[in-house]
Design an enzyme around this catalytic site. Structure first.
Site, PDB file in Angstrom:
ATOM      1  N   GLU A  97     103.255  37.008  58.262  1.00 17.01           N
ATOM      2  CA  GLU A  97     103.564  35.787  57.528  1.00 17.01           C
ATOM      3  C   GLU A  97     102.516  34.694  57.744  1.00 17.01           C
ATOM      4  O   GLU A  97     102.796  33.513  57.561  1.00 17.01           O
ATOM      5  CB  GLU A  97     104.960  35.294  57.915  1.00 17.01           C
ATOM      6  CG  GLU A  97     106.055  36.243  57.444  1.00 17.01           C
ATOM      7  CD  GLU A  97     107.459  35.751  57.757  1.00 17.01           C
ATOM      8  OE1 GLU A  97     108.235  35.560  56.794  1.00 17.01           O
ATOM      9  OE2 GLU A  97     107.786  35.564  58.934  1.00 17.01           O
ATOM     10  N   LYS A  98     101.316  35.087  58.087  1.00 13.53           N
ATOM     11  CA  LYS A  98     100.286  34.085  58.381  1.00 13.53           C
ATOM     12  C   LYS A  98      99.875  33.284  57.158  1.00 13.53           C
ATOM     13  O   LYS A  98      99.345  32.176  57.282  1.00 13.53           O
ATOM     14  CB  LYS A  98      99.064  34.745  59.031  1.00 13.53           C
ATOM     15  CG  LYS A  98      98.326  35.757  58.179  1.00 13.53           C
ATOM     16  CD  LYS A  98      97.172  36.381  58.952  1.00 13.53           C
ATOM     17  CE  LYS A  98      96.426  37.431  58.127  1.00 13.53           C
ATOM     18  NZ  LYS A  98      97.264  38.631  57.865  1.00 13.53           N
TER      19      LYS A  98
ATOM     20  N   ARG B 234     110.955  44.444  60.867  1.00 12.10           N
ATOM     21  CA  ARG B 234     112.169  43.787  61.357  1.00 12.10           C
ATOM     22  C   ARG B 234     113.367  44.406  60.653  1.00 12.10           C
ATOM     23  O   ARG B 234     113.223  45.122  59.670  1.00 12.10           O
ATOM     24  CB  ARG B 234     112.121  42.282  61.093  1.00 12.10           C
ATOM     25  CG  ARG B 234     111.896  41.937  59.641  1.00 12.10           C
ATOM     26  CD  ARG B 234     111.860  40.450  59.401  1.00 12.10           C
ATOM     27  NE  ARG B 234     111.505  40.157  58.025  1.00 12.10           N
ATOM     28  CZ  ARG B 234     111.602  38.947  57.472  1.00 12.10           C
ATOM     29  NH1 ARG B 234     112.024  37.926  58.175  1.00 12.10           N
ATOM     30  NH2 ARG B 234     111.249  38.762  56.218  1.00 12.10           N
TER      31      ARG B 234
ATOM     32  N   ASN C   6     119.928  36.765  61.637  1.00 14.50           N
ATOM     33  CA  ASN C   6     119.027  36.107  60.684  1.00 14.50           C
ATOM     34  C   ASN C   6     118.976  36.912  59.397  1.00 14.50           C
ATOM     35  O   ASN C   6     118.650  38.102  59.420  1.00 14.50           O
ATOM     36  CB  ASN C   6     117.610  35.990  61.254  1.00 14.50           C
ATOM     37  CG  ASN C   6     116.710  35.149  60.375  1.00 14.50           C
ATOM     38  OD1 ASN C   6     116.852  33.935  60.316  1.00 14.50           O
ATOM     39  ND2 ASN C   6     115.785  35.789  59.668  1.00 14.50           N
ATOM     40  N   GLU C   7     119.344  36.275  58.304  1.00 12.52           N
ATOM     41  CA  GLU C   7     119.241  36.893  56.978  1.00 12.52           C
ATOM     42  C   GLU C   7     119.756  38.339  56.983  1.00 12.52           C
ATOM     43  O   GLU C   7     119.061  39.279  56.574  1.00 12.52           O
ATOM     44  CB  GLU C   7     117.801  36.844  56.473  1.00 12.52           C
ATOM     45  CG  GLU C   7     117.295  35.449  56.185  1.00 12.52           C
ATOM     46  CD  GLU C   7     115.911  35.416  55.575  1.00 12.52           C
ATOM     47  OE1 GLU C   7     115.569  34.453  54.913  1.00 12.52           O
ATOM     48  OE2 GLU C   7     115.148  36.409  55.780  1.00 12.52           O
TER      49      GLU C   7
ATOM     50  N   GLU D 237     116.247  27.368  55.489  1.00  7.71           N
ATOM     51  CA  GLU D 237     114.842  27.683  55.195  1.00  7.71           C
ATOM     52  C   GLU D 237     114.529  27.351  53.746  1.00  7.71           C
ATOM     53  O   GLU D 237     115.315  27.634  52.849  1.00  7.71           O
ATOM     54  CB  GLU D 237     114.538  29.174  55.402  1.00  7.71           C
ATOM     55  CG  GLU D 237     114.564  29.672  56.825  1.00  7.71           C
ATOM     56  CD  GLU D 237     114.172  31.149  56.909  1.00  7.71           C
ATOM     57  OE1 GLU D 237     113.448  31.623  55.997  1.00  7.71           O
ATOM     58  OE2 GLU D 237     114.610  31.817  57.850  1.00  7.71           O
TER      59      GLU D 237
ATOM     60  N   HIS E 294     102.106  32.415  54.825  1.00  6.06           N
ATOM     61  CA  HIS E 294     103.280  31.652  54.396  1.00  6.06           C
ATOM     62  C   HIS E 294     103.105  30.212  54.861  1.00  6.06           C
ATOM     63  O   HIS E 294     102.880  29.938  56.029  1.00  6.06           O
ATOM     64  CB  HIS E 294     104.545  32.259  55.018  1.00  6.06           C
ATOM     65  CG  HIS E 294     105.829  31.755  54.427  1.00  6.06           C
ATOM     66  ND1 HIS E 294     106.234  30.442  54.538  1.00  6.06           N
ATOM     67  CD2 HIS E 294     106.801  32.401  53.745  1.00  6.06           C
ATOM     68  CE1 HIS E 294     107.412  30.302  53.940  1.00  6.06           C
ATOM     69  NE2 HIS E 294     107.774  31.470  53.450  1.00  6.06           N
TER      70      HIS E 294
ATOM     71  N   TRP F 217     105.181  36.802  50.308  1.00  8.45           N
ATOM     72  CA  TRP F 217     105.761  38.112  50.042  1.00  8.45           C
ATOM     73  C   TRP F 217     105.829  38.483  48.560  1.00  8.45           C
ATOM     74  O   TRP F 217     106.340  39.551  48.221  1.00  8.45           O
ATOM     75  CB  TRP F 217     107.156  38.205  50.664  1.00  8.45           C
ATOM     76  CG  TRP F 217     107.980  36.953  50.585  1.00  8.45           C
ATOM     77  CD1 TRP F 217     108.097  35.984  51.544  1.00  8.45           C
ATOM     78  CD2 TRP F 217     108.797  36.521  49.491  1.00  8.45           C
ATOM     79  NE1 TRP F 217     108.942  34.980  51.122  1.00  8.45           N
ATOM     80  CE2 TRP F 217     109.387  35.282  49.865  1.00  8.45           C
ATOM     81  CE3 TRP F 217     109.095  37.055  48.236  1.00  8.45           C
ATOM     82  CZ2 TRP F 217     110.251  34.577  49.043  1.00  8.45           C
ATOM     83  CZ3 TRP F 217     109.957  36.359  47.400  1.00  8.45           C
ATOM     84  CH2 TRP F 217     110.530  35.128  47.817  1.00  8.45           C
TER      85      TRP F 217
END
Length: 696
Positions: A368-369, A122, A160-161, A320, A371, A328
């Site tokens: 991110e599974k 991303r 986003n971010e 968030e 997370h 991460w």
């Protein structure tokens, strides 16, 4: 100073009462539609009233160039809205689809060696690309036109971010934009030459076309510090310019809908100048992830206080955080029992009127599974989801009791933070690589908390000069304007604590001459001729210095060679005579105008600062620290109504043992997570990771 946008907050759905917003990132496109109804059932059970949708959905919304599929998004927004759940709708531009980058690889950013960031994750786009900007704004227009009248969309989530992965780009697009940025900032190439000190190493330029980004210059070489500092400013501005382009297009089509983008404010999160960005959002929102270990609570409170400072004490949005482990870090530690609820209430206490998570349902595939989420892999029958429901009930209760409309109460003490001072201290040619700006404000915040004082963390552009006491912790850059603010503040009666590495250089990173701290030397009443870094990377070097007040300095000390006639020395160094540091002043206090300024000439760390604070504050004439036993066991935070009709006290246990705290006579205990009132109701006992909230 930039004009701030008018504060605007997402309003409740028609017919609903204002609530503390509660929910998280929702990615229905990752799941078959039969899961959606179960999601909404569980959201209702948990008290969720808002979700952010579409953040990484560009490829789903526009599967091929110019072809839009809004049907799936319409269906889920409609389902959410009918269930009373509002939508924070993303512009969906955070991650471009594969068809775009294959057709236009020139939108991909380049690193300082010229390597291209390939798609596959991303934020692989460059903010200065006119091609990417055209595609992104086309998507924004399509989104805005399609959803401009949707009653369930209460806010725009722009991008986003920004800069999380594409903070720096060294492409030709970036070079042209950097040249133009320098032209706008300085006007002439001679002004750039002066700012960057290009007379050194024959770097003088004749024209703006000779300006290049700080690309690879060889291992072990030193980049021009003025150029590097300006490139960091430019990089923050380049991303901000891209955000503003998205924001303005969305605002033009949907003028009644507030817009935000999620910052990443944390103690070490210094990539972008979020205080500068705070001027450009209708309401500040932040993503924050906990620091594992003993600093967990304090770092979170510090970061939330800084976010409140960036928001100028208007309500802000926790966009968030995590219910538990992230994915991460090298080791992704779980949260301890009680921390899910407690952590959310830390942000709430510090002025957040919205508590949201990444994400609603834990992913079963993708990066991110692992997370954690509000609905974990274990499903509804899990402690995390039970805690999520408990938190939802707490937020509803606090809203009913009048928390909305209150703000974080102003502390008597401000700890100042400066993004640009951090950037300047990151250079590779400094007195020591072990010292940067960002660690010192956090140490002072924690040390003050150890003494029972909850300070406000205030950006350098903020109103720090309206506080009773101000700490300037290693604020390396002080321009003439802020140096003047320091001088005026103390002169009219303010109490100042300045530390080592403060006021060393101006905004161009040019050293203030005549001895350190050059720009405020008269205020603090000391003159430093040389720095004395401390370390153990060579045998026989001085790795610490003992102070006469019983504390120990590490990493950095100043060689103070003269003290103003009216100044007092509170502590000196004890060292072997051959070091030249024996008897050198370490902590001083000086009368200046109607005020006083203390100077702490070494890095004492949290414990050393806390031990020094009683004498330091007494010398300043400040009655701020609580010297009762256990004063630092509890972090006490208050939110108050502007008219004084309501006050909410949040009490957080900072220890690993139960703590009993008296309650005010007129206080009503509302929330007690891992806590409970004593038998007589006059106090509350709070377990480790616990929190109590009372209203008076």
């Amino acid at each position: 100073m930039a004009q701030r946008r008018e504060f605007r907050w997402p309003q409740p759905l028609e017919g609903d009462e204002p609530r503390i917003w509660y929910g998280g990132d929702y990615n229905p496109d990752q799941w078959p539609e039969e899961v959606w109804d179960d999601d909404i059932r569980l959201m209702t059970k948990a008290g969720v009233n808002l979700v952010s949708v579409g953040i990484f959905s560009w490829a789903k919304i526009e599967p091929r160039e110019g072809e839009y599929d809004f049907d799936w998004l319409d269906r889920i927004i409609d389902k959410l809205g009918h269930a009373g759940i509002a939508v924070d709708l993303a512009s969906a531009t955070a991650s471009p689809p594969m068809w775009l980058t294959q057709a236009h690889p020139e939108v991909l950013w380049q690193d300082y060696r010229g390597d291209v960031c390939q798609p596959g994750a991303r934020q692989h786009w460059r903010p200065t690309s006119p091609v990417f900007r055209e595609y992104a704004l086309t998507l924004c227009r399509a989104m805005a036109e399609h959803y401009k009248d949707n009653p369930y969309v209460v806010a725009w989530h722009v991008g986003n971010e920004y800069g999380c992965h594409n903070r720096f780009d060294y492409s030709d697009d970036a070079q042209r934009a950097f040249q133009e940025w320098c032209r706008e900032r300085y006007g002439t190439i001679e002004a750039v030459n002066d700012a960057w000190g290009t007379a050194f190493w024959a770097q003088r330029m004749n024209d703006f076309s000779e300006i290049v980004p700080p690309r690879f210059i060889g291992d072990g070489n030193f980049m021009n510090p003025g150029k590097l500092l300006d490139f960091k400013r430019f990089s923050s501005d380049a991303l901000k310019t891209f955000y503003i382009a998205e924001r303005d297009l969305l605002a033009e089509i949907t003028p009644g809908r507030p817009l935000t983008t999620n910052f990443m404010v944390s103690a070490a999160g210094t990539g972008l100048d979020y205080d500068d960005w705070g001027n450009e959002v209708d309401f500040v929102s932040n993503d924050h992830y906990f620091t594992p270990g003993e600093s967990h609570l304090d770092e979170m409170a510090y970061s939330a206080s800084l976010t409140d400072g960036i928001a100028r004490k208007n309500p802000w949005f926790l966009m968030e955080n995590s219910t538990g482990a992230v994915n991460w870090r090298r080791i992704n530690y779980r949260k301890e029992p009680g921390q899910l609820v407690r952590d959310a209430l830390v942000h709430l206490s510090m002025g957040a009127d919205a508590i949201c998570y990444f994400q609603w349902r834990q992913s079963k595939a993708g990066a991110e599974k692992f997370h954690t989420a509000m609905v974990p892999h274990a499903g509804e029958d899990s402690q995390d989801f039970r805690d999520v429901c408990e938190l939802g009930a707490d937020l509803r209760l606090l809203a009913d009791e009048g928390l909305i409309g209150t703000r974080l109460a102003k502390s008597k003490v401000a700890v100042v933070f400066d993004y640009e001072s951090q950037w300047a201290t990151e250079h590779t040619a400094t007195p020591t690589q072990n010292v940067h700006h960002w660690t010192e404000p956090l140490d002072w915040f924690r040390a003050l908390a150890d003494r029972g004082v909850t300070a406000d963390v205030v950006p350098i552009r903020g109103d720090w000069d309206t506080y009773d006491t101000v700490v300037l912790p290693s604020v390396y850059l002080l321009d003439e304007a802020n140096s003047g603010r320091v001088r005026d503040y103390v002169k009219r009666g303010g109490r100042l604590i300045a530390t080592y590495y403060t006021g060393i250089a101006d905004e161009k990173d040019h050293i203030w001459l005549g001895g350190y701290p050059g720009s405020i030397r008269d205020v603090v009443g000391v003159r430093i001729e040389e720095f004395a870094p401390l370390g153990d990377d060579h045998d026989g070097t001085l790795d610490h210095l003992d102070l006469t007040n019983g504390t120990v300095a590490h990493d950095f000390a100043d060689w103070i060679t003269s003290v103003a006639p009216g100044a007092r020395v509170l502590a000196s160094y004890r060292a072997d005579p051959w070091t030249g540091m024996d008897g050198v002043p370490a902590i001083t206090v000086n009368d200046y105008g109607d005020g006083r300024a203390a100077y702490v000439g070494c890095r004492l760390g949290r414990d050393g600062i806390a031990a020094s604070l009683p004498d330091l504050l007494a010398a300043l004439g400040v009655d701020a620290a609580d010297e009762t036993d256990g004063a630092g066991d509890v972090l006490r935070v208050e939110r108050v109504a502007d008219d004084g009709t309501a006050a909410f006290t949040f009490l957080f246990n900072r220890t690993h043992h139960p703590v009993t705290v008296p309650l005010d006579e007129d206080a009503t205990l509302l929330v007690a997570s891992l806590a409970g009132a004593t038998d007589d109701g006059a106090a509350v006992t709070i377990a480790p990771n616990g929190v109590a909230v009372a209203r008076r």
